[in-house]
Write a protein that holds these residues in place. Structure first.
Motif, PDB file in Angstrom:
ATOM      1  N   GLN A  20      11.261   0.811   2.245  1.00 20.14           N
ATOM      2  CA  GLN A  20      10.285  -0.165   2.733  1.00 20.14           C
ATOM      3  C   GLN A  20      10.626  -1.606   2.386  1.00 20.14           C
ATOM      4  OE1 GLN A  20       6.549   1.358   1.230  1.00 20.14           O
ATOM      5  NE2 GLN A  20       6.251   2.657   3.021  1.00 20.14           N
ATOM      6  N   THR A  21      11.840  -1.843   1.927  1.00 21.55           N
ATOM      7  CA  THR A  21      12.214  -3.199   1.529  1.00 21.55           C
ATOM      8  C   THR A  21      12.091  -4.193   2.676  1.00 21.55           C
ATOM      9  OG1 THR A  21      13.667  -2.496  -0.282  1.00 21.55           O
ATOM     10  CG2 THR A  21      14.143  -4.632   0.726  1.00 21.55           C
ATOM     11  N   VAL A  26       0.840  -1.202   0.000  1.00 25.50           N
ATOM     12  CA  VAL A  26       0.000   0.000   0.000  1.00 25.50           C
ATOM     13  C   VAL A  26       0.870   1.246   0.000  1.00 25.50           C
ATOM     14  CG1 VAL A  26      -1.754   1.281   1.265  1.00 25.50           C
ATOM     15  CG2 VAL A  26      -1.871  -1.214   1.157  1.00 25.50           C
ATOM     16  N   GLY A  27       0.632   2.124  -0.962  1.00 21.46           N
ATOM     17  CA  GLY A  27       1.351   3.388  -1.022  1.00 21.46           C
ATOM     18  C   GLY A  27       0.743   4.414  -0.079  1.00 21.46           C
ATOM     19  N   GLY A  80       7.872   3.937  13.243  1.00 21.17           N
ATOM     20  CA  GLY A  80       7.928   5.196  12.517  1.00 21.17           C
ATOM     21  C   GLY A  80       7.704   4.975  11.035  1.00 21.17           C
ATOM     22  N   LYS A  81       6.995   5.901  10.411  1.00 23.24           N
ATOM     23  CA  LYS A  81       6.726   5.778   8.981  1.00 23.24           C
ATOM     24  C   LYS A  81       7.998   6.042   8.182  1.00 23.24           C
ATOM     25  CE  LYS A  81       3.744   7.368   5.236  1.00 23.24           C
ATOM     26  NZ  LYS A  81       4.838   7.140   4.281  1.00 23.24           N
ATOM     27  N   ALA A  82       8.327   5.105   7.318  1.00 17.72           N
ATOM     28  CA  ALA A  82       9.504   5.248   6.460  1.00 17.72           C
ATOM     29  C   ALA A  82       9.074   5.733   5.084  1.00 17.72           C
ATOM     30  CB  ALA A  82      10.237   3.919   6.333  1.00 17.72           C
ATOM     31  N   ASP A 124      -0.270  -3.031   5.896  1.00  7.85           N
ATOM     32  CA  ASP A 124       0.042  -1.688   6.379  1.00  7.85           C
ATOM     33  C   ASP A 124       1.541  -1.650   6.670  1.00  7.85           C
ATOM     34  OD1 ASP A 124      -2.549  -0.781   6.335  1.00  7.85           O
ATOM     35  OD2 ASP A 124      -2.922  -1.062   8.474  1.00  7.85           O
ATOM     36  N   THR A 125       2.275  -0.832   5.958  1.00 11.08           N
ATOM     37  CA  THR A 125       3.700  -0.698   6.260  1.00 11.08           C
ATOM     38  C   THR A 125       3.883   0.056   7.574  1.00 11.08           C
ATOM     39  OG1 THR A 125       3.789   1.287   4.858  1.00 11.08           O
ATOM     40  CG2 THR A 125       4.429  -0.807   3.849  1.00 11.08           C
TER      41      THR A 125
END
Length: 280
Positions: A80-81, A32-33, A73-75, A63-64
């Motif tokens: 996101q690998t 998901v972007g 924390g949002k990367a 959900d990443t």
């Protein structure tokens, strides 16, 4: 139809995902972007997964980190690998019949998928890319000149506003001039650095695609600057053009960026399912 929540343990954080079960041996992992979570704009990802499940295809919506119900924390999408690799492992654990997986992503999630391909995984048999994000100053400027300013100059409404006094001419000319200058700026050379950054992520996307031995499907929207920017890059750069030439490409001429109508969404669902049949 069986779908359930699962939690994936990362390094100091937990990722959330929804697993849609099916008996097929090829599964689909939806990356998901941002900024959104696993449901997707106008519930696109939910509907796609339920469509695939009805055909017997298992899928997982992720959900990443830092998004939706995932902690941490949002990367940035180009970092996101690790999340994608964690999700692939969990998917195979949850669905032991799987022999291969197809990665599916829209916009910067498609970009994240190509970057991940720099770390090959033989379980990945294919990728489905929708309107990949390659936004950089020069490429964006070229796209704006071709798909925005040209359309405005050919628009009767534009000239009506101009001569009717409803257009700030100086500001419009300044914006056009800045865009023209940016389009002529020298392209930053591709880098082989190991760390992917905002400056070199497009080169990392190309590198990942060139290394990938599986099948690729590009689905592009005709009414979307992001898609046009990507296609312009492929037209201008022989290496990108070769990758696209070797891939499948399904354009939807009038579609918006997120394929927001039922007709466009159904085309995406059908093309995604058709592509899965070719990866067996």
């Amino acid at each position: 139809m069986t779908e359930r929540y699962i939690s994936l343990a990362g390094a100091g954080y937990q990722l959330s995902a929804i697993l849609h079960q099916g008996a097929a041996t090829t599964g689909v992992l939806l990356i998901v972007g941002g900024p959104q979570y696993r449901v997707g704009s106008h519930r696109q990802f939910v509907k796609l997964s339920r469509y695939l499940a009805a055909q017997g295809v298992p899928s997982m919506r992720l959900d990443t980190a830092g998004m939706g119900d995932s902690s941490g924390g949002k990367a940035a999408f180009y970092q996101q690998t690790a999340d994608i690799e964690l999700a692939i492992d969990a998917f195979f654990q949850q669905c032991p019949q799987l022999t291969q997986v197809v990665l599916w992503g829209l916009c910067d999630a498609a970009s994240a998928i190509l970057i991940k391909l720099n770390r090959p995984d033989p379980r990945i048999s294919g990728v489905i890319l929708l309107n990949p994000w390659v936004r950089q100053q020069q490429s964006h400027a070229k796209t704006m000149l071709k798909h925005y300013y040209l359309k405005r100059l050919l628009s009767r409404q534009f000239w009506h506003k101009l001569f009717g006094g409803g257009l700030a001419l100086r500001r419009s000319l300044s914006s056009f001039w800045q865009t023209l200058r940016a389009s002529k700026t020298a392209t930053v050379a591709a880098t082989a650095q190991l760390t992917v950054t905002e400056q070199n992520y497009v080169a990392a996307m190309l590198s990942g695609w060139q290394q990938f031995n599986g099948k690729v499907l590009l689905i592009s929207s005709g009414n979307d600057l992001t898609a046009q920017e990507f296609l312009q890059l492929c037209a201008d750069n022989p290496a990108w053009g070769k990758c696209l030439q070797d891939a499948g490409h399904y354009p939807i001429s009038d579609a918006s960026h997120t394929f927001s109508s039922a007709r466009w969404r159904e085309q995406v669902e059908q093309q995604s399912y058709n592509f899965l049949q070719t990866t067996k």
